[in-house]
Design an enzyme around this catalytic site. Sequence first.
Site, PDB file in Angstrom:
ATOM      1  N   ASN A  42      -2.964   4.842   6.858  1.00  0.00           N
ATOM      2  CA  ASN A  42      -3.036   3.484   6.325  1.00  0.00           C
ATOM      3  C   ASN A  42      -2.370   2.571   7.351  1.00  0.00           C
ATOM      4  OD1 ASN A  42      -2.719   1.050   5.059  1.00  0.00           O
ATOM      5  ND2 ASN A  42      -1.477   1.806   3.349  1.00  0.00           N
ATOM      6  N   THR A  69      -7.706   3.739   6.940  1.00  0.00           N
ATOM      7  CA  THR A  69      -8.156   3.009   5.741  1.00  0.00           C
ATOM      8  C   THR A  69      -8.407   1.557   6.121  1.00  0.00           C
ATOM      9  OG1 THR A  69      -5.864   2.648   5.082  1.00  0.00           O
ATOM     10  CG2 THR A  69      -6.979   4.538   4.115  1.00  0.00           C
ATOM     11  N   ASP A  74       3.195   6.728  -0.546  1.00  0.00           N
ATOM     12  CA  ASP A  74       2.685   7.572  -1.628  1.00  0.00           C
ATOM     13  C   ASP A  74       1.336   7.098  -2.175  1.00  0.00           C
ATOM     14  OD1 ASP A  74       4.935   9.339  -1.681  1.00  0.00           O
ATOM     15  OD2 ASP A  74       6.093   7.717  -2.583  1.00  0.00           O
ATOM     16  N   GLY A  75       0.915   5.894  -1.763  1.00  0.00           N
ATOM     17  CA  GLY A  75      -0.340   5.349  -2.277  1.00  0.00           C
ATOM     18  C   GLY A  75      -1.570   6.130  -1.833  1.00  0.00           C
ATOM     19  N   GLY A 107       3.417   4.267  -8.331  1.00  0.00           N
ATOM     20  CA  GLY A 107       3.656   3.032  -7.578  1.00  0.00           C
ATOM     21  C   GLY A 107       2.516   2.027  -7.643  1.00  0.00           C
TER      22      GLY A 107
HETATM   23  N1  LIG Z   1      -6.779  -1.613   5.187  1.00  0.00           N
HETATM   24  C1  LIG Z   1      -6.176  -1.878   4.029  1.00  0.00           C
HETATM   25  N2  LIG Z   1      -6.120  -3.129   3.544  1.00  0.00           N
HETATM   26  C2  LIG Z   1      -5.502  -3.407   2.375  1.00  0.00           C
HETATM   27  N3  LIG Z   1      -4.877  -2.472   1.615  1.00  0.00           N
HETATM   28  C3  LIG Z   1      -4.885  -1.214   2.058  1.00  0.00           C
HETATM   29  C4  LIG Z   1      -5.525  -0.845   3.281  1.00  0.00           C
HETATM   30  N4  LIG Z   1      -5.362   0.474   3.463  1.00  0.00           N
HETATM   31  C5  LIG Z   1      -4.671   0.929   2.385  1.00  0.00           C
HETATM   32  N5  LIG Z   1      -4.376  -0.070   1.545  1.00  0.00           N
HETATM   33  C6  LIG Z   1      -3.608   0.001   0.285  1.00  0.00           C
HETATM   34  O1  LIG Z   1      -2.216  -0.012   0.570  1.00  0.00           O
HETATM   35  C7  LIG Z   1      -1.527   0.504  -0.561  1.00  0.00           C
HETATM   36  C8  LIG Z   1      -0.209   1.128  -0.174  1.00  0.00           C
HETATM   37  O2  LIG Z   1      -0.412   2.203   0.657  1.00  0.00           O
HETATM   38  P1  LIG Z   1       0.785   3.196   1.093  1.00  0.00           P
HETATM   39  O3  LIG Z   1       1.441   3.768  -0.094  1.00  0.00           O
HETATM   40  O4  LIG Z   1       0.201   4.089   2.080  1.00  0.00           O
HETATM   41  O5  LIG Z   1       1.783   2.265   1.911  1.00  0.00           O
HETATM   42  P2  LIG Z   1       3.285   1.832   1.713  1.00  0.00           P
HETATM   43  O6  LIG Z   1       3.790   1.326   3.010  1.00  0.00           O
HETATM   44  O7  LIG Z   1       4.126   2.884   1.098  1.00  0.00           O
HETATM   45  O8  LIG Z   1       3.047   0.672   0.734  1.00  0.00           O
HETATM   46  P3  LIG Z   1       3.922   0.177  -0.463  1.00  0.00           P
HETATM   47  O9  LIG Z   1       5.018  -0.574   0.177  1.00  0.00           O
HETATM   48  O10 LIG Z   1       2.934  -0.637  -1.249  1.00  0.00           O
HETATM   49  O11 LIG Z   1       4.388   1.399  -1.215  1.00  0.00           O
HETATM   50  C9  LIG Z   1      -2.529   1.422  -1.254  1.00  0.00           C
HETATM   51  O12 LIG Z   1      -2.728   0.949  -2.561  1.00  0.00           O
HETATM   52  C10 LIG Z   1      -3.813   1.287  -0.451  1.00  0.00           C
HETATM   53  O13 LIG Z   1      -4.990   1.199  -1.256  1.00  0.00           O
END
Ligand SMILES: Nc1ncnc2c1ncn2[C@@H]1O[C@H](COP(=O)(O)OP(=O)(O)OP(=O)(O)O)[C@@H](O)[C@H]1O
Length: 640
Positions: free
Chosen positions: A270, A302, A329-330, A606
């Site tokens: 991501n 992603t 964790d997303g 989350g």
């Molecule tokens: N290219 C993208 N644009 C927008 N949202 C995205 C993209 N790729 C992933 N996401 C979304 O980002 C969210 C959070 O992802 P992740 O848990 O990997 O990151 P994180 O840094 O832990 O984020 P958070 O701070 O929200 O917990 C997921 O709901 C996912 O659907």
Amino acid sequence: MDLPPSAPQSLSSIKERSYNRATLTDDGIMITSQASANPSNSGSVSNSNRGSGFYGYNNSTSSLQSAASSCFETTSLISCVTCLSDTNSTDHHHRQHGDSDDTSGLLSQDPDDIPYSSVNRQLLVNTVIPYGRILYAKYLENPNGYTDNGNEASSSKATNGANAHDSETNVVADASPALKTASSDDTIKEPFLQDENNDGGENQAATGRDGYQLVEITFAKPRRHDLVPKRLTLLINFFSSSPDADVVEEILARSYKNTKRNRSVLVIINPHGGKGKAKKLFMSKCQPILLASRCSLDIAYTKYACHAVDIARQVDVDKYDTIACASGDGIPYEVMNGLYQRADRAKAFNKLAITQLPCGSGNAMSVSCHWTSNPSYATLSLVKGVESRIDLMCCSQPSYYESSPRLSFLSQTYGVIAESDINTEFIRWLGPARFELGVAFNVLQRKKYPCDVWLKYAAKSKNEVKTHYLEHKKKAEETVSDVNSTVAPEDEITDADFVLKYPYDKGVPEDWEKLDSSVTDNLGIFYTGKMPYMAADAKFFPAALPNDGTMDLVVTDARTSVTRMAPILLALDKGTHVLQPEVIHCKIVAYKLIPKLHSSLFSVDGEKFPLEPLQVEVLPRICKTLLRNGCYVDTEFDSM
Ligand SMILES: Nc1ncnc2c1ncn2[C@@H]1O[C@H](COP(=O)(O)OP(=O)(O)OP(=O)(O)O)[C@@H](O)[C@H]1O
């Protein structure tokens, strides 16, 4: 990547070197004599062997002096060309023989805990490189030594075909536009891997003179707070009565005991994860270890929210054995739900292990399963981890359960925690502090979240929870030791394992108990979890176990005084909050929660979920993941 000007330009220069002698012990490879420039100091190198081509150096003084740069010559060359410079390495640490480590201590990030060392870039005699750190091994040359033309490969039996294949499998192309391959611009192809791929003697069963065999190992070496792959050439003393004895195979077998070698990994990154640092973290901290371990990698980025659901729905299950989410964790949550939506979901969950490389802001899965939130240490845990089955939780709410319920691997929460997690998104710039501030704010306000809750208990009182925990933990440990001694038992799931015992539209079964309404009318926190850590410093569910068929529930009453709530929340890092009399802690197999508020939300792993009745049940052993040493990180719940 271009070689820096100072780097040796020819492999023939490498052959003029000395090697550490070593032997295999139960715990790792032990150095038995140090490399030395001076033949008189060359330890146990016998006169009859000294100077033979087998050792890769001749006996002229100048050559031996040039060899004085030690066994780390290879390492420093590689470090140089791969920007893995060892300049600030913690070489001064060492572990003597007899003080060796097993993998349980290896992922510690404490630099004092480094189990091997060098002085003047030479490993000390009796240093043990634990098998848990060894990523790869190969014969460096055949026992006849190098030829005079400086072409290493020509001196060995031709195995370049196999290596070319190796190199191909490291850079698998994929037609899907969502998938970017490891050969793309985004991937730094490590020169040391190319070098290895060109080696001529890989995996030959060479029979060394006097039982000494020249072997190159690649191992994960601590550097500052991380692990980086390094190579080391060793002259290994290996005697065996078997004519087929193969020291490299023996090292690999010991280094990958109970684990699968050469994993085929789909990495999902991501790029927005971890405040936009996920890709850089993966490339710099994780990828080198995966490649050095000879895992084959495809990389997918992603491109939109929930893209990982689509990737998992379409992924070629036959092509991979692992999906590694370089994210928070997303993404694992999305991957599990994407696989769940497939027609062949049983096959997908049987084939693929879902794991996390902690590159996001919330990395509870890695902390619980790999015992670390450090990406390089988590990668070592991925490479060495034991494939284990974990329970998932299946969530149903009126707005979506008919089309497809949702899987949750981590937690569901309502009340103070849910609001602090989701409703503080607007102050993301505060980092993790935003969550703690949100909790503190809501607790101080003693905000209530009235609801009705029905529970299907597995262990109701705190004593029953302890008994359940001890019994199931013992059972799990026995299973892991079974796996250790034999091949992993067939443990496949079928479509029947996805059938819900308590479908949403059948109502609340009679044997579920309603939680006292004096508590639920004044509810502060409702939090269920399947993994022990919800964040690196929040051991919210210290009694959680991977596959005991239950989830843990923690409930608090908003009427609890602030002077009592403060120490309870401050005990979260130790996990002792669950022992406090004001905290309800039980184990359940299913529940239903009907909120009585008009404005609030649920947080599931989350993610924001709608304010509707929520019914959840455990789906035992549905998912495969990789656990360090086959278990969750030790929470010390048994001694609380
Ligand atoms: N290219 C993208 N644009 C927008 N949202 C995205 C993209 N790729 C992933 N996401 C979304 O980002 C969210 C959070 O992802 P992740 O848990 O990997 O990151 P994180 O840094 O832990 O984020 P958070 O701070 O929200 O917990 C997921 O709901 C996912 O659907």
